[in-house]
Design an enzyme around this catalytic site. Structure first.
Site, PDB file in Angstrom:
ATOM      1  N   GLU A   1     114.949 -48.423 -44.772  1.00 17.90           N
ATOM      2  CA  GLU A   1     115.928 -49.629 -44.810  1.00 17.90           C
ATOM      3  C   GLU A   1     117.258 -49.057 -44.393  1.00 17.90           C
ATOM      4  O   GLU A   1     117.721 -48.265 -44.559  1.00 17.90           O
ATOM      5  CB  GLU A   1     116.121 -49.770 -46.412  1.00 17.90           C
ATOM      6  CG  GLU A   1     114.769 -50.575 -46.939  1.00 17.90           C
ATOM      7  CD  GLU A   1     114.796 -50.944 -48.421  1.00 17.90           C
ATOM      8  OE1 GLU A   1     114.650 -52.133 -48.571  1.00 17.90           O
ATOM      9  OE2 GLU A   1     114.949 -50.003 -49.102  1.00 17.90           O
TER      10      GLU A   1
ATOM     11  N   ASP B   1     107.926 -48.415 -56.567  1.00 14.34           N
ATOM     12  CA  ASP B   1     108.333 -47.898 -55.319  1.00 14.34           C
ATOM     13  C   ASP B   1     107.203 -47.844 -54.121  1.00 14.34           C
ATOM     14  O   ASP B   1     107.444 -48.057 -53.079  1.00 14.34           O
ATOM     15  CB  ASP B   1     108.785 -46.454 -55.674  1.00 14.34           C
ATOM     16  CG  ASP B   1     109.533 -46.274 -56.545  1.00 14.34           C
ATOM     17  OD1 ASP B   1     110.701 -47.303 -56.895  1.00 14.34           O
ATOM     18  OD2 ASP B   1     109.982 -45.492 -57.425  1.00 14.34           O
TER      19      ASP B   1
ATOM     20  N   ASP C   1     110.648 -45.200 -48.981  1.00  7.74           N
ATOM     21  CA  ASP C   1     111.442 -46.098 -49.862  1.00  7.74           C
ATOM     22  C   ASP C   1     112.299 -44.956 -50.667  1.00  7.74           C
ATOM     23  O   ASP C   1     111.712 -44.320 -51.460  1.00  7.74           O
ATOM     24  CB  ASP C   1     110.790 -46.995 -50.888  1.00  7.74           C
ATOM     25  CG  ASP C   1     111.607 -47.593 -51.981  1.00  7.74           C
ATOM     26  OD1 ASP C   1     112.485 -48.436 -51.678  1.00  7.74           O
ATOM     27  OD2 ASP C   1     111.607 -47.382 -53.285  1.00  7.74           O
TER      28      ASP C   1
END
Length: 399
Positions: free
Chosen positions: A268, A350, A184
């Site tokens: 991502e 996070d 992340d």
């Protein structure tokens, strides 16, 4: 696998004169060809291709005011026209913007193919140069590999670099490991791992911000076309080069470590170009170089036999409880820790997001499932008709 090895070199006075002249000629030919193609399209609705620009180059060399084009190797000039053709191909395919004119202050580059250089005893001899390039060999090329293309680059800071493109047959696949990690990315912590580890953001720009600001203010006060302005511009470019080098060094070390320690890495698929449109976060996001981080993970995973999984950018990794799966409606960026209203589990924002990214990455890797939530199905996914798509690709260049 094709690779490029980049080295710094320190040219002699004679070599620097020849290379600067070559880069200047490449820039001139590129700009004249771009102007000719633009004029042909917007005045006569004609498309000019590489073959026609190559013919133009032959005619330009015969002009009295452009006779100096014959003093440099013809190969970099032709390669410049090929690069322009590639730029137009990407533009008409919708992958890039309209090509821009090259400027002198941004440095420049010249590409030499095999007919324009010699590789002898581990040394590079460029066309028109009698001596080999004094390259600082920080690492050796793989055994049995010879460069197929050489690119010489002059940076705005005045540094010279050479890139040797080779076809490396070496198998660098690492031994498989039984570990996977979800990443992340963020601003305060550059990367948060699903293991709970947080890697700090070096913030290279902030470290040099005051010095850069002072140098840029000094540059703005200098008279244009003066020698003092050139000195001030060079000082700004050197500070910016330090920032860039610091970012690259940290990113390469981080991505290499992640690739070596994990078999599967899940990230991502962020649209960084859209995110930097936020004026409050643009500088911090640009300094974090998320796009470069993912790009390096992608090609290093291919090199070393690892797996990189990208999940959908609309998956609510931060708002989803990793314990019960409950998704909260809103979660502001200033909230770094929260309690799930359904099960009461306390989450670090996070770390919870990194764990959710890893869990979804396993699903995507195994069955290729679509993990986009239903309520986000139409967001940013409006499809244009083929006619509208074609019209959108033809854009008038900025004046």
């Amino acid at each position: 696998m094709e690779k490029a090895y980049r080295y710094r070199f320190y040219p002699t006075t004679e070599q620097e004169q020849i290379l600067r002249r070559t880069i200047g000629c490449v820039r001139l030919v590129f700009n004249r060809a771009l102007a000719a193609r633009t004029e042909a399209w917007y005045e006569r609705q004609e498309r000019v291709d590489y073959a026609q620009t190559s013919t133009m180059l032959t005619q330009w060399k015969k002009l009295e005011e452009l006779e100096f084009l014959n003093e440099v190797s013809c190969v970099p000039l032709q390669q410049g026209l090929r690069h322009l053709q590639t730029a137009f191909t990407n533009f008409f395919a919708g992958r890039a913007r309209y090509p821009n004119f090259k400027t002198k202050r941004s440095g420049g580059s010249a590409e030499f193919t095999k007919s324009a250089f010699r590789w002898k005893d581990g040394q590079v001899y460029l066309a028109k140069c009698s001596e080999p390039l004094p390259i600082k060999w920080s690492r050796q090329l793989p055994k049995g590999c010879e460069p197929s293309t050489i690119t010489v680059r002059l940076e705005p800071s005045g540094r010279w670099f050479v890139s040797l493109r080779i076809n490396d047959p070496t198998d660098e696949t690492l031994q498989p490991v039984d570990s996977a990690v979800g990443l992340d990315v963020g601003v305060s912590s550059l990367v948060t791992l699903s293991t709970g580890e947080k890697i700090a953001n070096p913030k290279a720009f902030d470290k040099h911000y005051q010095k850069l600001r002072k140098a840029q203010k000094s540059l703005s006060r200098k008279q244009k076309l003066s020698r003092n302005r050139d000195k001030a511009r060079l000082k700004v470019a050197r500070i910016q080069a330090k920032i860039s080098d610091s970012r690259k060094d940290h990113t390469h070390k981080l991505t290499t470590r992640l690739i070596r320690e994990n078999q599967t890495i899940v990230v991502e698929d962020l649209a960084v170009k859209n995110m930097v449109k936020n004026p409050k976060l643009a500088r911090a996001i640009s300094d974090a170089v998320w796009g470069e981080l993912v790009r390096q993970l992608e090609y290093k995973a291919k090199w070393y036999g690892r797996t990189l999984v990208k999940i959908d950018r609309w998956f609510p990794s931060s708002k989803r409880c990793g314990h019960c799966g409950h998704v909260v409606e809103k979660l502001s960026l200033n909230i770094r820790e929260w309690d799930c209203p359904n099960c009461g589990t306390h989450h670090d924002r996070d770390i919870n997001a990194a764990k959710n990214i890893l869990a979804v990455g396993h699903t995507v890797a195994v069955c290729g499932a679509n993990i986009r939530p239903d309520r986000h199905k139409s967001k940013g996914q409006l499809r244009k008709s083929p006619e509208r798509s074609r019209r959108g690709k033809k854009q008038k260049p900025e004046s």
